[in-house]
Scaffold this motif. Structure first.
Motif, PDB file in Angstrom:
ATOM      1  N   LEU A 177       0.648  -1.398  -0.058  1.00  0.00           N
ATOM      2  CA  LEU A 177       0.037  -0.150   0.236  1.00  0.00           C
ATOM      3  C   LEU A 177       0.803   1.340   0.234  1.00  0.00           C
ATOM      4  O   LEU A 177       2.125   1.103   0.842  1.00  0.00           O
ATOM      5  CB  LEU A 177      -1.015  -0.122   1.340  1.00  0.00           C
ATOM      6  CG  LEU A 177      -2.159  -1.171   0.659  1.00  0.00           C
ATOM      7  CD1 LEU A 177      -1.848  -2.073   1.292  1.00  0.00           C
ATOM      8  CD2 LEU A 177      -2.753  -0.539   2.216  1.00  0.00           C
ATOM      9  N   ASP A 178       0.663   2.191  -0.997  1.00  0.00           N
ATOM     10  CA  ASP A 178       1.574   3.350  -0.733  1.00  0.00           C
ATOM     11  C   ASP A 178       1.239   4.184   0.579  1.00  0.00           C
ATOM     12  O   ASP A 178      -0.287   4.689   1.286  1.00  0.00           O
ATOM     13  CB  ASP A 178       1.008   4.145  -2.141  1.00  0.00           C
ATOM     14  CG  ASP A 178       1.773   3.329  -3.524  1.00  0.00           C
ATOM     15  OD1 ASP A 178       2.597   2.545  -3.625  1.00  0.00           O
ATOM     16  OD2 ASP A 178       0.709   3.178  -4.721  1.00  0.00           O
ATOM     17  N   PHE A 179       2.557   5.148   0.955  1.00  0.00           N
ATOM     18  CA  PHE A 179       1.863   5.895   1.484  1.00  0.00           C
ATOM     19  C   PHE A 179       1.358   5.213   2.924  1.00  0.00           C
ATOM     20  O   PHE A 179       0.238   6.700   3.640  1.00  0.00           O
ATOM     21  CB  PHE A 179       1.200   7.482   1.381  1.00  0.00           C
ATOM     22  CG  PHE A 179       1.869   8.020   0.200  1.00  0.00           C
ATOM     23  CD1 PHE A 179       3.932   8.013   0.471  1.00  0.00           C
ATOM     24  CD2 PHE A 179       1.828   7.981  -1.313  1.00  0.00           C
ATOM     25  CE1 PHE A 179       5.071   8.590  -0.571  1.00  0.00           C
ATOM     26  CE2 PHE A 179       2.248   8.682  -1.787  1.00  0.00           C
ATOM     27  CZ  PHE A 179       4.593   8.672  -1.918  1.00  0.00           C
ATOM     28  N   LYS A 181       1.110   4.988   5.518  1.00  0.00           N
ATOM     29  CA  LYS A 181       1.807   5.558   6.799  1.00  0.00           C
ATOM     30  C   LYS A 181       1.276   6.153   7.656  1.00  0.00           C
ATOM     31  O   LYS A 181       0.673   6.439   8.324  1.00  0.00           O
ATOM     32  CB  LYS A 181       3.086   5.505   7.308  1.00  0.00           C
ATOM     33  CG  LYS A 181       3.799   6.115   8.834  1.00  0.00           C
ATOM     34  CD  LYS A 181       5.342   6.075   8.495  1.00  0.00           C
ATOM     35  CE  LYS A 181       6.172   6.242   9.921  1.00  0.00           C
ATOM     36  NZ  LYS A 181       4.439   7.606  10.500  1.00  0.00           N
ATOM     37  N   HIS A 189      -5.242   3.958  13.929  1.00  0.00           N
ATOM     38  CA  HIS A 189      -4.388   2.486  13.585  1.00  0.00           C
ATOM     39  C   HIS A 189      -6.101   1.768  13.255  1.00  0.00           C
ATOM     40  O   HIS A 189      -5.248   0.835  12.273  1.00  0.00           O
ATOM     41  CB  HIS A 189      -3.674   2.185  14.845  1.00  0.00           C
ATOM     42  CG  HIS A 189      -2.563   0.888  14.787  1.00  0.00           C
ATOM     43  ND1 HIS A 189      -3.257  -0.241  14.437  1.00  0.00           N
ATOM     44  CD2 HIS A 189      -1.956   1.547  14.183  1.00  0.00           C
ATOM     45  CE1 HIS A 189      -1.718  -1.078  13.786  1.00  0.00           C
ATOM     46  NE2 HIS A 189      -0.714  -0.111  13.714  1.00  0.00           N
ATOM     47  N   GLY A 192      -6.754   2.242   9.504  1.00  0.00           N
ATOM     48  CA  GLY A 192      -5.395   1.562   8.650  1.00  0.00           C
ATOM     49  C   GLY A 192      -6.224   0.340   8.849  1.00  0.00           C
ATOM     50  O   GLY A 192      -5.689  -0.592   7.399  1.00  0.00           O
ATOM     51  N   ASP A 193      -6.302  -0.361  10.114  1.00  0.00           N
ATOM     52  CA  ASP A 193      -6.856  -2.036   9.209  1.00  0.00           C
ATOM     53  C   ASP A 193      -7.689  -1.846   8.971  1.00  0.00           C
ATOM     54  O   ASP A 193      -7.262  -2.938   8.470  1.00  0.00           O
ATOM     55  CB  ASP A 193      -6.912  -2.459  11.262  1.00  0.00           C
ATOM     56  CG  ASP A 193      -5.822  -2.537  12.447  1.00  0.00           C
ATOM     57  OD1 ASP A 193      -4.818  -2.334  11.680  1.00  0.00           O
ATOM     58  OD2 ASP A 193      -6.287  -3.213  13.248  1.00  0.00           O
ATOM     59  N   GLY A 218       2.272  -7.027   7.639  1.00  0.00           N
ATOM     60  CA  GLY A 218       2.609  -5.716   7.754  1.00  0.00           C
ATOM     61  C   GLY A 218       1.761  -4.820   6.090  1.00  0.00           C
ATOM     62  O   GLY A 218       0.328  -5.596   6.436  1.00  0.00           O
ATOM     63  N   ARG A 301       4.909   5.226  -7.605  1.00  0.00           N
ATOM     64  CA  ARG A 301       3.754   4.588  -7.418  1.00  0.00           C
ATOM     65  C   ARG A 301       2.419   5.002  -7.303  1.00  0.00           C
ATOM     66  O   ARG A 301       2.613   4.643  -8.198  1.00  0.00           O
ATOM     67  CB  ARG A 301       2.917   5.370  -5.342  1.00  0.00           C
ATOM     68  CG  ARG A 301       4.867   4.702  -4.488  1.00  0.00           C
ATOM     69  CD  ARG A 301       4.286   6.091  -3.070  1.00  0.00           C
ATOM     70  NE  ARG A 301       5.572   5.179  -2.105  1.00  0.00           N
ATOM     71  CZ  ARG A 301       6.806   6.277  -2.506  1.00  0.00           C
ATOM     72  NH1 ARG A 301       6.860   6.723  -3.436  1.00  0.00           N
ATOM     73  NH2 ARG A 301       7.692   6.344  -1.453  1.00  0.00           N
TER      74      ARG A 301
HETATM   75  N1  LIG Z   1      -3.077  -0.144  11.206  1.00  0.00           N
HETATM   76  C1  LIG Z   1      -2.081  -0.482  10.765  1.00  0.00           C
HETATM   77  N2  LIG Z   1      -0.847  -0.836  10.737  1.00  0.00           N
HETATM   78  C2  LIG Z   1      -0.034  -1.751   9.609  1.00  0.00           C
HETATM   79  C3  LIG Z   1       0.116  -2.904  10.049  1.00  0.00           C
HETATM   80  N3  LIG Z   1       1.233  -2.592   9.701  1.00  0.00           N
HETATM   81  C4  LIG Z   1       2.039  -2.161   9.768  1.00  0.00           C
HETATM   82  N4  LIG Z   1       1.424  -0.822   9.749  1.00  0.00           N
HETATM   83  C5  LIG Z   1       2.370   0.507   8.839  1.00  0.00           C
HETATM   84  O1  LIG Z   1       2.671   0.130   8.238  1.00  0.00           O
HETATM   85  C6  LIG Z   1       3.445   1.517   7.258  1.00  0.00           C
HETATM   86  C7  LIG Z   1       3.616   1.097   6.279  1.00  0.00           C
HETATM   87  O2  LIG Z   1       4.947   2.241   6.221  1.00  0.00           O
HETATM   88  P1  LIG Z   1       6.260   2.286   5.338  1.00  0.00           P
HETATM   89  O3  LIG Z   1       6.915   1.352   5.092  1.00  0.00           O
HETATM   90  O4  LIG Z   1       7.022   3.844   5.564  1.00  0.00           O
HETATM   91  O5  LIG Z   1       5.973   2.691   3.834  1.00  0.00           O
HETATM   92  P2  LIG Z   1       4.230   3.457   3.627  1.00  0.00           P
HETATM   93  O6  LIG Z   1       3.889   4.762   3.911  1.00  0.00           O
HETATM   94  O7  LIG Z   1       3.534   2.799   3.191  1.00  0.00           O
HETATM   95  O8  LIG Z   1       5.238   4.646   1.954  1.00  0.00           O
HETATM   96  P3  LIG Z   1       5.383   3.732   1.013  1.00  0.00           P
HETATM   97  O9  LIG Z   1       5.239   2.228   1.168  1.00  0.00           O
HETATM   98  O10 LIG Z   1       6.897   4.101   0.917  1.00  0.00           O
HETATM   99  O11 LIG Z   1       4.658   3.863   0.187  1.00  0.00           O
HETATM  100  C8  LIG Z   1       3.501   1.652   9.227  1.00  0.00           C
HETATM  101  O12 LIG Z   1       3.573   3.092   9.611  1.00  0.00           O
HETATM  102  C9  LIG Z   1       3.044   0.273   9.744  1.00  0.00           C
HETATM  103  O13 LIG Z   1       2.921   1.250  11.390  1.00  0.00           O
HETATM  104  C10 LIG Z   1      -0.674  -3.249  10.447  1.00  0.00           C
HETATM  105  O14 LIG Z   1      -1.155  -4.705  10.906  1.00  0.00           O
HETATM  106  N5  LIG Z   1      -2.446  -2.232  11.271  1.00  0.00           N
END
Ligand SMILES: Nc1nc2c(ncn2[C@@H]2O[C@H](COP(=O)(O)OP(=O)(O)OP(=O)(O)O)[C@@H](O)[C@H]2O)c(=O)[nH]1
Length: 306
Positions: A177-179, A181, A189, A192-193, A218, A301
């Protein structure tokens, strides 16, 4: 058993375990694997001859050194399920007795091939459904309801071996998934889930019957595409990308002023790779797709690379 449904509900912490025996589901005989990496896996027997063995294209594939390549066969003779040994090195045993000749199986018989145990059931019953439930808990990622990392990696390993053996193509799509975070940072969170689960649901609508979608960890996911060349896999990946991009994620989140909701748009980046001649192990195929995903991220992306 009569024609009525029997439903048993067991409470296990937060999860309700609902086991339902419907009239239509009664007479499907099956084998359940009792040992090794496949423990709990159920094979439904459709009445046609089913071969069990260590060759990846067997009806029941058991990847264990004590099992012969073509070890035993099950076939329906009239109403009776017969089992016979196929000249295996370590023998086929039923309830601890080595088979001297083909034998009729009875409900609940314990079969042993080398060191691997399997149980035969003539029909669905609560044991079978409980096994299914436990197997599901071991193989499905609870957050997204798609296959978990362990199952995904094992499945890919099996498909890799099969593709090497048969010369059939095999491709994988690796996406992230893009950005993502910023979804957590902006909406929490829980939101996000929700995006993780809902986006997996959108991808499920694109994957075909024989493809397998799993969560690597993740916000990283993989689709394994058996019997698929790179060009077709890339086309499917493009459909996955477009489907997620078009989806409205309605997210509820807490602010100081109370609960709010927002319509969020999420994009994904995807890397595609096909098994190539020099690859020897399945992780190499994943690495190739991951490298393509990296290029898709670097390229801006919300795109597919291969
Ligand atoms: N809510 C939630 N967040 C998760 C989970 N697993 C991973 N994450 C979050 O996924 C995010 C991944 O962030 P990054 O690896 O920085 O990548 P990104 O923000 O998607 O950016 P790019 O991949 O570069 O486009 C982190 O903030 C993790 O905390 C989960 O099970 N639930």
């Amino acid at each position: 058993m009569g024609t009525e449904d029997t439903t048993v509900i067991m409470k296990t912490g937060d999860h309700s375990l609902v086991l339902s025996l419907g009239p239509s589901a009664q007479r499907r005989s099956c084998l359940i694997v009792y040992s090794g990496a496949e423990t709990g896996k159920r094979y439904v027997l459709d009445g046609r001859a089913t071969t069990i063995g260590r060759l990846a294209d067997m009806g029941v594939f058991i990847d264990h050194p004590s099992v012969s390549r073509r070890h035993a066969e099950l076939e329906l003779a009239g109403d009776v399920m017969m089992i016979r040994d196929l000249g295996s090195a370590n023998g086929t045993w039923v309830n601890d007795i080595r088979l001297p000749a083909p034998q009729a199986l009875k409900d609940g018989d314990l079969i042993r091939l080398g060191k691997v145990f399997l149980k035969y059931y003539e029909q669905e019953n609560l044991d079978v459904l409980l096994h299914d439930r436990i197997y599901r808990m071991a193989t499905v990622d609870a957050g997204t309801e798609i296959f978990n990392r362990q199952y995904l990696v094992e499945f890919l390993k099996g498909e890799f071996k099969l593709a090497k053996l048969t010369g059939r193509p095999l491709s994988v799509v690796y996406y992230d998934l893009d950005f993502f975070k910023s979804v957590n940072d902006n909406y929490g969170h829980g939101a996000g889930d929700q995006v993780l689960k809902e986006s997996a649901g959108v991808i499920k609508t694109v994957v075909r019957k024989d493809d397998l979608l799993g969560r690597l960890g993740g916000e990283e996911f993989v689709v394994v595409l058996p019997n698929t060349v790179l060009a077709v896999a890339a086309e499917l990946a493009e459909r996955m990308r477009a489907a997620v991009e078009a989806h409205d994620f309605v997210l509820a989140f807490q602010t100081q002023l109370g609960r709010r909701s927002v319509t969020h748009r999420q994009t994904i980046s995807l890397g595609v790779a096909q098994l190539g001649e020099p690859m020897q192990e399945s992780p190499e195929l994943l690495e190739a797709a991951d490298a393509a995903l990296y290029r898709a991220k670097r390229g801006g992306r919300n795109r597919v690379d291969h």
